[in-house]
Design an enzyme around this catalytic site. Sequence first.
Site, mmCIF file in Angstrom:
data_model
loop_
_atom_site.group_PDB
_atom_site.id
_atom_site.type_symbol
_atom_site.label_atom_id
_atom_site.label_comp_id
_atom_site.label_asym_id
_atom_site.label_seq_id
_atom_site.Cartn_x
_atom_site.Cartn_y
_atom_site.Cartn_z
ATOM 1 N N GLU A 81 1.069 -1.156 -0.183
ATOM 2 C CA GLU A 81 -0.399 -0.157 0.314
ATOM 3 C C GLU A 81 0.766 0.975 -0.089
ATOM 4 O O GLU A 81 1.930 0.779 0.455
ATOM 5 C CB GLU A 81 -0.406 -0.721 1.224
ATOM 6 N N LYS A 97 -9.616 1.300 -2.076
ATOM 7 C CA LYS A 97 -9.650 1.077 -0.243
ATOM 8 C C LYS A 97 -10.982 1.389 -0.229
ATOM 9 O O LYS A 97 -11.419 2.320 -0.100
ATOM 10 C CB LYS A 97 -9.133 1.179 0.535
ATOM 11 N N CYS A 138 -5.048 -3.431 2.279
ATOM 12 C CA CYS A 138 -5.158 -3.697 3.959
ATOM 13 C C CYS A 138 -5.923 -3.684 4.832
ATOM 14 O O CYS A 138 -7.015 -5.205 4.764
ATOM 15 C CB CYS A 138 -4.485 -1.917 4.285
ATOM 16 N N VAL A 159 0.149 -2.793 10.748
ATOM 17 C CA VAL A 159 1.236 -2.069 12.003
ATOM 18 C C VAL A 159 0.910 -3.306 12.888
ATOM 19 O O VAL A 159 1.726 -2.792 13.589
ATOM 20 C CB VAL A 159 0.559 -0.304 12.130
HETATM 21 C C1 ACM Z 1 -4.151 -0.049 7.011
HETATM 22 O O1 ACM Z 1 -4.698 -0.812 6.474
HETATM 23 N N1 ACM Z 1 -3.165 0.312 6.464
HETATM 24 C C2 ACM Z 1 -4.166 -0.557 8.543
#
Ligand code: ACM
Length: 274
Positions: free
Chosen positions: A39, A109, A144, A171
């Site tokens: 990402e 996203k 993510c 993370v």
């Molecule tokens: C995330 O969606 N970058 C944890």
Amino acid sequence: MVEVSIVQFTPGWNAKQQNLQRIKALLGYIKTDIIVLPEFCTTGYSFLTKEEALNEGEPSSGETVEFFSTLATELQAMIIAGFAEKDGGMAYNSALIALPGGQVKVYRKTHLFYKEKLCFEAGNSGFFVVDHPLKDCRVGVMVCNDWRYPEAARSLALMGADIIACPSNLVSTLWGVAMPARALENKVYLAIANRCGTEKRFLEYGTEQSLTFNGGSVIYDFNGSPLTQAGKEEDGILTVSIDPLLTRDKSFNPYNDLFKDRRPDLYKLNQELK
Ligand code: ACM
């Protein structure tokens, strides 16, 4: 068979040219069919405002998309890479899907994470599946934090994805509990390219934000077993061979089929929240 590669590295914050050079150096003359990068792999992650997102964001005809499109044609590979997209006055946390031959699609996203909500719009592209132009392989993309919403991977699998590519900046380590389930419950391969390294931003009043990303990029098979996995910190590329055709029969014994056994008439997925 289809070769799938995940790229793990440490993008620098606000260092697009260095990041593009690093990616070019890492990919070199790799021979593979699908390449997944993290990402925000060209900008770094730590956006704090909409203004920053719009300043750094690029249209889907911009330098970053052009770079990956050229690379996809040179390498004869499909490339999936996270980038900050700007469209008019809106910024999105997006993943480009660059095909050899010049075609590019963009997934925005759907489920934003944490302070991304201060900087980006929730994605409106919806989920879709892309046919690899040179292989019999259908690729779905999520980004993510979409992992926390099983509907994302399910939607892609129902649309025929054999493999889900997931550019990530993870993370926590919680995802390691759920991601293999996303593969298993949908009988799809899942390729997660995470970044590593720490990003620091200075905030107001002498405070700072420091985010450490946990690497551990991984490709799961369709039973949720890791086929290959990177360490926490090192840069590199991992490649495995997959057989996409094995994902298309969703039965797992003579009586059960993952998709045909579903009971959508009993599910309450559009339920109003109490
Ligand atoms: C995330 O969606 N970058 C944890």
